[in-house]
Design a protein around this motif. Structure first.
Motif, PDB file in Angstrom:
ATOM      1  N   PRO A   1       0.700  -1.279   0.075  1.00  0.00           N
ATOM      2  CA  PRO A   1       0.202   0.016   0.073  1.00  0.00           C
ATOM      3  C   PRO A   1       1.059   1.338   0.042  1.00  0.00           C
ATOM      4  O   PRO A   1       0.461   2.382  -0.283  1.00  0.00           O
ATOM      5  CB  PRO A   1      -0.895  -0.035   1.326  1.00  0.00           C
ATOM      6  CG  PRO A   1      -0.744  -1.673   1.523  1.00  0.00           C
ATOM      7  CD  PRO A   1       0.317  -2.038   1.128  1.00  0.00           C
ATOM      8  N   ARG A   2       2.059   1.307   0.488  1.00  0.00           N
ATOM      9  CA  ARG A   2       2.921   2.555   0.745  1.00  0.00           C
ATOM     10  C   ARG A   2       3.509   2.819  -0.660  1.00  0.00           C
ATOM     11  O   ARG A   2       3.954   4.134  -0.889  1.00  0.00           O
ATOM     12  CB  ARG A   2       4.015   2.130   1.766  1.00  0.00           C
ATOM     13  CG  ARG A   2       3.306   2.150   2.978  1.00  0.00           C
ATOM     14  CD  ARG A   2       4.302   2.252   4.093  1.00  0.00           C
ATOM     15  NE  ARG A   2       3.980   1.775   5.418  1.00  0.00           N
ATOM     16  CZ  ARG A   2       4.555   1.999   6.538  1.00  0.00           C
ATOM     17  NH1 ARG A   2       5.775   2.284   6.487  1.00  0.00           N
ATOM     18  NH2 ARG A   2       3.877   1.928   7.591  1.00  0.00           N
ATOM     19  N   TYR A   3       3.631   1.924  -1.499  1.00  0.00           N
ATOM     20  CA  TYR A   3       4.003   2.189  -2.884  1.00  0.00           C
ATOM     21  C   TYR A   3       3.275   3.182  -3.794  1.00  0.00           C
ATOM     22  O   TYR A   3       3.738   4.392  -4.079  1.00  0.00           O
ATOM     23  CB  TYR A   3       4.121   0.866  -3.804  1.00  0.00           C
ATOM     24  CG  TYR A   3       4.794   1.003  -5.362  1.00  0.00           C
ATOM     25  CD1 TYR A   3       5.866   1.356  -5.375  1.00  0.00           C
ATOM     26  CD2 TYR A   3       3.803   1.159  -6.415  1.00  0.00           C
ATOM     27  CE1 TYR A   3       6.452   1.427  -6.798  1.00  0.00           C
ATOM     28  CE2 TYR A   3       4.226   1.444  -7.526  1.00  0.00           C
ATOM     29  CZ  TYR A   3       5.496   1.518  -7.717  1.00  0.00           C
ATOM     30  OH  TYR A   3       5.875   1.897  -8.880  1.00  0.00           O
TER      31      TYR A   3
ATOM     32  N   ALA B   1      10.029   3.947   2.950  1.00  0.00           N
ATOM     33  CA  ALA B   1       9.151   3.397   3.635  1.00  0.00           C
ATOM     34  C   ALA B   1       8.431   2.189   2.628  1.00  0.00           C
ATOM     35  O   ALA B   1       8.093   0.966   3.269  1.00  0.00           O
ATOM     36  CB  ALA B   1       7.911   4.275   4.231  1.00  0.00           C
ATOM     37  N   ALA B   2       8.165   2.331   1.596  1.00  0.00           N
ATOM     38  CA  ALA B   2       7.565   1.492   0.649  1.00  0.00           C
ATOM     39  C   ALA B   2       8.505   0.261   0.465  1.00  0.00           C
ATOM     40  O   ALA B   2       8.005  -0.674   0.216  1.00  0.00           O
ATOM     41  CB  ALA B   2       7.200   2.326  -0.880  1.00  0.00           C
ATOM     42  N   ALA B   3       9.676   0.624   0.174  1.00  0.00           N
ATOM     43  CA  ALA B   3      10.835  -0.378  -0.029  1.00  0.00           C
ATOM     44  C   ALA B   3      10.941  -1.125   1.538  1.00  0.00           C
ATOM     45  O   ALA B   3      10.980  -2.365   1.184  1.00  0.00           O
ATOM     46  CB  ALA B   3      11.885   0.164  -0.363  1.00  0.00           C
TER      47      ALA B   3
ATOM     48  N   ARG C   1       4.837  19.189  -2.227  1.00  0.00           N
ATOM     49  CA  ARG C   1       5.293  18.700  -1.260  1.00  0.00           C
ATOM     50  C   ARG C   1       6.902  18.862  -1.232  1.00  0.00           C
ATOM     51  O   ARG C   1       7.543  19.160  -2.257  1.00  0.00           O
ATOM     52  CB  ARG C   1       5.112  17.065  -1.326  1.00  0.00           C
ATOM     53  CG  ARG C   1       3.886  16.566  -1.266  1.00  0.00           C
ATOM     54  CD  ARG C   1       3.209  16.805   0.118  1.00  0.00           C
ATOM     55  NE  ARG C   1       3.692  15.804   1.214  1.00  0.00           N
ATOM     56  CZ  ARG C   1       3.238  14.602   1.575  1.00  0.00           C
ATOM     57  NH1 ARG C   1       2.176  14.135   1.141  1.00  0.00           N
ATOM     58  NH2 ARG C   1       3.912  13.982   2.489  1.00  0.00           N
ATOM     59  N   ARG C   2       7.468  18.465   0.018  1.00  0.00           N
ATOM     60  CA  ARG C   2       9.211  18.435  -0.115  1.00  0.00           C
ATOM     61  C   ARG C   2       9.655  17.110  -0.922  1.00  0.00           C
ATOM     62  O   ARG C   2       9.233  16.124  -0.707  1.00  0.00           O
ATOM     63  CB  ARG C   2       9.724  18.592   1.267  1.00  0.00           C
ATOM     64  CG  ARG C   2       9.188  19.924   1.753  1.00  0.00           C
ATOM     65  CD  ARG C   2       9.698  20.016   3.138  1.00  0.00           C
ATOM     66  NE  ARG C   2       9.393  18.888   4.212  1.00  0.00           N
ATOM     67  CZ  ARG C   2       9.824  18.701   5.157  1.00  0.00           C
ATOM     68  NH1 ARG C   2      10.734  19.507   5.591  1.00  0.00           N
ATOM     69  NH2 ARG C   2       9.444  17.553   6.092  1.00  0.00           N
ATOM     70  N   THR C   3      10.929  17.333  -1.532  1.00  0.00           N
ATOM     71  CA  THR C   3      11.529  16.117  -1.993  1.00  0.00           C
ATOM     72  C   THR C   3      12.042  15.387  -0.885  1.00  0.00           C
ATOM     73  O   THR C   3      11.966  14.083  -1.005  1.00  0.00           O
ATOM     74  CB  THR C   3      12.836  16.598  -2.866  1.00  0.00           C
ATOM     75  OG1 THR C   3      13.716  17.426  -2.419  1.00  0.00           O
ATOM     76  CG2 THR C   3      12.407  17.189  -4.131  1.00  0.00           C
ATOM     77  N   LYS C   4      12.201  15.788   0.214  1.00  0.00           N
ATOM     78  CA  LYS C   4      12.587  14.887   1.642  1.00  0.00           C
ATOM     79  C   LYS C   4      11.481  14.069   1.812  1.00  0.00           C
ATOM     80  O   LYS C   4      11.444  13.046   2.052  1.00  0.00           O
ATOM     81  CB  LYS C   4      12.728  15.967   2.492  1.00  0.00           C
ATOM     82  CG  LYS C   4      13.284  15.211   3.818  1.00  0.00           C
ATOM     83  CD  LYS C   4      13.498  16.532   4.599  1.00  0.00           C
ATOM     84  CE  LYS C   4      14.265  16.088   6.002  1.00  0.00           C
ATOM     85  NZ  LYS C   4      14.482  17.254   7.039  1.00  0.00           N
ATOM     86  N   ASP C   5      10.132  14.603   1.722  1.00  0.00           N
ATOM     87  CA  ASP C   5       9.065  13.639   1.902  1.00  0.00           C
ATOM     88  C   ASP C   5       8.913  12.556   0.900  1.00  0.00           C
ATOM     89  O   ASP C   5       8.581  11.301   1.214  1.00  0.00           O
ATOM     90  CB  ASP C   5       7.456  14.492   1.885  1.00  0.00           C
ATOM     91  CG  ASP C   5       7.615  15.705   3.105  1.00  0.00           C
ATOM     92  OD1 ASP C   5       8.197  15.523   4.077  1.00  0.00           O
ATOM     93  OD2 ASP C   5       7.112  16.547   2.630  1.00  0.00           O
ATOM     94  N   ALA C   6       9.137  12.956  -0.322  1.00  0.00           N
ATOM     95  CA  ALA C   6       9.191  11.880  -1.427  1.00  0.00           C
ATOM     96  C   ALA C   6       9.965  10.726  -1.179  1.00  0.00           C
ATOM     97  O   ALA C   6       9.602   9.437  -1.140  1.00  0.00           O
ATOM     98  CB  ALA C   6       9.506  12.470  -2.631  1.00  0.00           C
ATOM     99  N   ARG C   7      11.445  11.220  -0.655  1.00  0.00           N
ATOM    100  CA  ARG C   7      12.370  10.064  -0.352  1.00  0.00           C
ATOM    101  C   ARG C   7      11.901   9.123   0.624  1.00  0.00           C
ATOM    102  O   ARG C   7      11.936   8.000   0.587  1.00  0.00           O
ATOM    103  CB  ARG C   7      13.555  10.551  -0.310  1.00  0.00           C
ATOM    104  CG  ARG C   7      14.682   9.720   0.052  1.00  0.00           C
ATOM    105  CD  ARG C   7      16.292  10.228   0.052  1.00  0.00           C
ATOM    106  NE  ARG C   7      17.086   9.172   0.667  1.00  0.00           N
ATOM    107  CZ  ARG C   7      17.416   8.138   0.281  1.00  0.00           C
ATOM    108  NH1 ARG C   7      16.686   7.803  -0.628  1.00  0.00           N
ATOM    109  NH2 ARG C   7      18.368   7.319   0.791  1.00  0.00           N
ATOM    110  N   LYS C   8      11.342   9.702   1.709  1.00  0.00           N
ATOM    111  CA  LYS C   8      10.943   9.136   3.033  1.00  0.00           C
ATOM    112  C   LYS C   8       9.842   8.185   2.659  1.00  0.00           C
ATOM    113  O   LYS C   8       9.894   6.881   3.037  1.00  0.00           O
ATOM    114  CB  LYS C   8      10.566  10.155   3.904  1.00  0.00           C
ATOM    115  CG  LYS C   8      10.153   9.543   5.388  1.00  0.00           C
ATOM    116  CD  LYS C   8       9.483  10.744   6.233  1.00  0.00           C
ATOM    117  CE  LYS C   8       9.270  10.226   7.519  1.00  0.00           C
ATOM    118  NZ  LYS C   8       9.040  11.173   8.548  1.00  0.00           N
ATOM    119  N   ALA C   9       9.012   8.607   1.763  1.00  0.00           N
ATOM    120  CA  ALA C   9       7.835   7.727   1.287  1.00  0.00           C
ATOM    121  C   ALA C   9       8.177   6.326   0.486  1.00  0.00           C
ATOM    122  O   ALA C   9       7.774   5.397   0.832  1.00  0.00           O
ATOM    123  CB  ALA C   9       6.942   8.628   0.236  1.00  0.00           C
TER     124      ALA C   9
END
Length: 58
Positions: A20-22, A48-50, A37-45
């Motif tokens: 679901p996190r993907y 988490a998906a990985a 959104r911040r790029t930092k948020d995208a990396r964090k997401a």
């Protein structure tokens, strides 16, 4: 522009295992590219998906 290439890789080559996190990570990445959104948020997401499917990120 590296972020745009990364998004292309993520959307063209879907990983064999996803959770679901993907989908959430893809939305967050698109929002970051649009400046919502911040790029930092995208990396964090994506990290988490990985982790959700047992993949490691270096």
């Amino acid at each position: 522009m590296a972020s745009l290439g990364l998004l292309g890789n993520c959307t063209l080559r879907k990983p064999a295992k996803t959770g679901p996190r993907y989908r959430s990570a893809l939305r967050t990445c698109r929002d970051a590219l649009d400046g919502l959104r911040r790029t930092k948020d995208a990396r964090k997401a994506f990290v988490a998906a990985a982790k959700e499917v047992g993949r490691r990120i270096y």
